[in-house]
Scaffold this active site. Sequence first.
Site, PDB file in Angstrom:
ATOM      1  N   HIS A 126       0.901  -1.267   0.170  1.00 12.31           N
ATOM      2  CA  HIS A 126      -0.236  -0.161  -0.228  1.00 12.31           C
ATOM      3  C   HIS A 126       0.777   1.473   0.123  1.00 12.31           C
ATOM      4  CE1 HIS A 126      -3.764  -2.196   0.273  1.00 12.31           C
ATOM      5  NE2 HIS A 126      -3.560  -2.639   1.638  1.00 12.31           N
ATOM      6  N   ASP A 163      -2.661 -10.484  -2.455  1.00 12.51           N
ATOM      7  CA  ASP A 163      -3.402  -9.943  -1.114  1.00 12.51           C
ATOM      8  C   ASP A 163      -4.827  -9.700  -1.381  1.00 12.51           C
ATOM      9  OD1 ASP A 163      -2.114  -8.795   1.614  1.00 12.51           O
ATOM     10  OD2 ASP A 163      -3.823  -7.737   0.810  1.00 12.51           O
ATOM     11  N   HIS A 165      -6.312  -7.359  -0.392  1.00 11.66           N
ATOM     12  CA  HIS A 165      -6.458  -5.753  -0.705  1.00 11.66           C
ATOM     13  C   HIS A 165      -5.676  -5.343  -2.203  1.00 11.66           C
ATOM     14  CE1 HIS A 165      -6.712  -6.418   3.832  1.00 11.66           C
ATOM     15  NE2 HIS A 165      -7.839  -5.699   3.599  1.00 11.66           N
ATOM     16  N   ASP A 250      -4.298 -12.793   3.548  1.00 10.11           N
ATOM     17  CA  ASP A 250      -5.401 -12.408   4.054  1.00 10.11           C
ATOM     18  C   ASP A 250      -6.636 -12.731   3.061  1.00 10.11           C
ATOM     19  OD1 ASP A 250      -4.613 -10.421   2.228  1.00 10.11           O
ATOM     20  OD2 ASP A 250      -4.457  -8.829   3.654  1.00 10.11           O
TER      21      ASP A 250
HETATM   22 ZN    ZN Z   1      -4.112  -7.151   2.841  1.00  8.17          ZN
END
Ligand code: ZN
Length: 313
Positions: A126, A163, A165, A250
């Site tokens: 991120h 991931d 995200h 995740d």
């Molecule tokens: Zn993540």
Amino acid sequence: MTTAIVHHPIYREHETGEGHPERPERYEVVMAALRGDEQLWPQLLEVQAGAATRGAVQACHTPQHYKTIERVVSEGTGYLDSDTIVSMRSMDAALTAAGGVCRAVDAVMKSEANNAFLPVRPPGHHATAERAMGFCLFNNVAIGARYAQTHPEIERVAIVDWDVHHGNGTQGIFYDDPSVFFFSMHQYPWYPGTGARGETGVGRGRGYTLNIPVRAATRAQEQRSMLDAALEEMSQRFKPDIIFISAGFDAHEADPLGQLLLTDEDFTLMTRAVKQWAASACQGRVISCLEGGYNLGTLGGTVRSHVRELMAE
Ligand SMILES: [Zn+2]
């Protein structure tokens, strides 16, 4: 196959405060699962990570971003954004996370290992060129990708981000760059909000970003088919010299921070699929770097499945 585990105990010393999901125990459960596997561990090549140089970090981040993290860490505990917290050892941990990825690149390029896994903290995908966010300080995989391109044999890099995200930071850093193909498969809509199908790159980088948004509660088999189709599409358009995995776990069915349904077996099969692309395109060179994965009861076992498959013939 020889798989390197590149790590450093400082990955445990990045403190994020009581109750934070991105916690030091994540590193401990992963290392315990790997070390506790009497068949697996003796076959792995353990390599100590060192700190990344400022130059390697600033190949992806602005000098201002580097200075901001240095300053906030030197002041003690502080917030870089609402959920990105640093403490006394965070700068050293972040530099050693990014430096570990560079060390893994060297290990693979010098044929010490065929591929590598890094249980790094803090995670990286991120982090944008200008700022920390979403538990990430420096973008470990992006820094590793740029570092890899300093090796004369490496021009083109592919990054596979599974991931849960979207890897907004990595996407942004390479959005206009046709030498780095960024692929992300993630829950959507979900944090951080980016990663729609239509985000495909800009300028000369158009067509070198591929996003596969996945709806919450999609069946695992369907999600794996989406990955296989994406790998097929990429392999026809791009021949990487090395492949990085932004290995967030995740998207596991037991994870508290996502709503996807992958199991350890799915991660094994996904690992195999990426390895097959690497075998045909780039002599099997794969660097896999931990991103998310927050269920302390399952994370170790999932990573063990992933590393076993990295090592499989
Ligand atoms: Zn993540």
